[in-house]
Design an enzyme around this catalytic site. Sequence first.
Site, PDB file in Angstrom:
ATOM      1  N   SER A   1       0.788  -1.243   0.000  1.00 45.88           N
ATOM      2  CA  SER A   1       0.000   0.000   0.000  1.00 45.88           C
ATOM      3  C   SER A   1       0.813   1.282   0.000  1.00 45.88           C
ATOM      4  CB  SER A   1      -0.945   0.026   1.197  1.00 45.88           C
ATOM      5  OG  SER A   1      -2.055  -0.762   0.907  1.00 45.88           O
TER       6      SER A   1
ATOM      7  N   LYS B   1       0.208   3.331  -2.923  1.00 41.76           N
ATOM      8  CA  LYS B   1      -1.014   4.148  -3.039  1.00 41.76           C
ATOM      9  C   LYS B   1      -0.685   5.648  -3.036  1.00 41.76           C
ATOM     10  CE  LYS B   1      -4.265   0.664  -1.377  1.00 41.76           C
ATOM     11  NZ  LYS B   1      -3.990  -0.532  -0.681  1.00 41.76           N
TER      12      LYS B   1
ATOM     13  N   TYR C   1      -4.614  -2.631 -10.124  1.00 47.72           N
ATOM     14  CA  TYR C   1      -4.457  -2.473  -8.668  1.00 47.72           C
ATOM     15  C   TYR C   1      -3.485  -3.531  -8.097  1.00 47.72           C
ATOM     16  CZ  TYR C   1      -5.462  -2.633  -3.682  1.00 47.72           C
ATOM     17  OH  TYR C   1      -5.309  -2.653  -2.314  1.00 47.72           O
TER      18      TYR C   1
ATOM     19  N   TYR D   1      -4.229   2.886   8.169  1.00 49.54           N
ATOM     20  CA  TYR D   1      -5.467   2.132   8.374  1.00 49.54           C
ATOM     21  C   TYR D   1      -6.224   2.735   9.566  1.00 49.54           C
ATOM     22  CZ  TYR D   1      -2.186  -0.851   5.832  1.00 49.54           C
ATOM     23  OH  TYR D   1      -1.241  -1.316   4.963  1.00 49.54           O
TER      24      TYR D   1
ATOM     25  N   VAL E   1       1.297  -3.688   3.847  1.00 51.97           N
ATOM     26  CA  VAL E   1       1.316  -4.985   4.535  1.00 51.97           C
ATOM     27  C   VAL E   1       2.590  -5.794   4.256  1.00 51.97           C
ATOM     28  CG1 VAL E   1      -1.185  -5.204   4.826  1.00 51.97           C
ATOM     29  CG2 VAL E   1      -0.099  -6.115   2.759  1.00 51.97           C
TER      30      VAL E   1
HETATM   31  N1  GLU Z   1      -2.431  -5.475  -1.835  1.00 55.81           N
HETATM   32  C1  GLU Z   1      -2.912  -5.354  -0.493  1.00 55.81           C
HETATM   33  C2  GLU Z   1      -4.420  -5.555  -0.455  1.00 55.81           C
HETATM   34  O1  GLU Z   1      -5.105  -5.032  -1.272  1.00 55.81           O
HETATM   35  C3  GLU Z   1      -2.517  -4.010   0.035  1.00 55.81           C
HETATM   36  C4  GLU Z   1      -2.850  -3.878   1.455  1.00 55.81           C
HETATM   37  C5  GLU Z   1      -1.949  -2.946   2.194  1.00 55.81           C
HETATM   38  O2  GLU Z   1      -0.731  -2.941   2.047  1.00 55.81           O
HETATM   39  O3  GLU Z   1      -2.522  -2.201   2.967  1.00 55.81           O
HETATM   40  O4  GLU Z   1      -4.926  -6.237   0.379  1.00 55.81           O
END
Ligand code: GLU
Length: 305
Positions: free
Chosen positions: A64, A67, A189, A241, A259
């Site tokens: 993430s 992002k 994604y 998060y 993650v």
């Molecule tokens: N590819 C992971 C998912 O979509 C990213 C989650 C993350 O790193 O927060 O679950």
Amino acid sequence: MENYKEVIECVYDDLKHINDTGKVADYIPELAFVDSNNFGISITTIDKQNFGVGDFEKKFSIQSVSKILSLTLAYKFEGAKLWDRVDVEPSGNPFNSLLQLEADFGKPRNPFINAGAIVICDVLVSHLKNPKKEFLEFCREISNNQNINYNEKVAESEKTSGFRNVALCNFIKSFGNIKNDVDDVLDFYFHICSIEMTCKELSEIFLFLTDDQYTNKKGESILTESQAKRINAIMLTCGFYDESGEFAFRVGLPGKSGVGGGIVAIHPDEYCITVWSPKLNKKGNSYKGMLFLEKFTTKTASSIF
Ligand code: GLU
């Protein structure tokens, strides 16, 4: 830099052998193969000096953290119109939650939860002819680093296990907030989540979010000052998060975790710092990474507050 170096070495030594109560993410099967003892830190200051310790030159799955990059490119294309599609409020919910979307009519709370990042991917699929190729080119260009790539195995592994993301994308499409084919958006994604970079590379690429705006090779700035401020603000309020408040409280910097166990944090006047340690706490943030940054900003008195 000398003070930062000293503190990084000292905190690294303190934390290297602590009892890490975290767990490596295994809901994406391919991520579970990582050596959980990896621990690396890299800092790049705004005058482009770099220092790293531990496994700071090993590639890992940035998940993430990517992002921030997708948001940056979508913001460049859309400007303020982007906020019609995705909000800028902390969700206070887990990163992959479907809960609020029904009440919010398919408008995700922010671009850093999965729902929001999937909408951002949809925006990029609308703008780019070959999204995967052009997104990688964008990352390479802004960092002047040709060595940034997807990990196809990780992307494939997530494609076969990412049921919640499939659900999120379909659900949002039912409200009309996904314009493209669901499979195309999800494939994009999953690929951007699979990007691999080192702590050193990450601490370099995100210098464009410091006040000393990095420019691309053509000398154009990557974001306006106001746009960089806004992305930092979203990182501070939504980057961790439903532990974003805790990170701001303990560390006091805008940041983003993934993650894969990576955390990027930015001091807009001073530096970008990256920590990688794959074991995650219960909220999905690197246990040691958060602890490291808390000690680092405390000892250097360099939070933004
Ligand atoms: N590819 C992971 C998912 O979509 C990213 C989650 C993350 O790193 O927060 O679950």
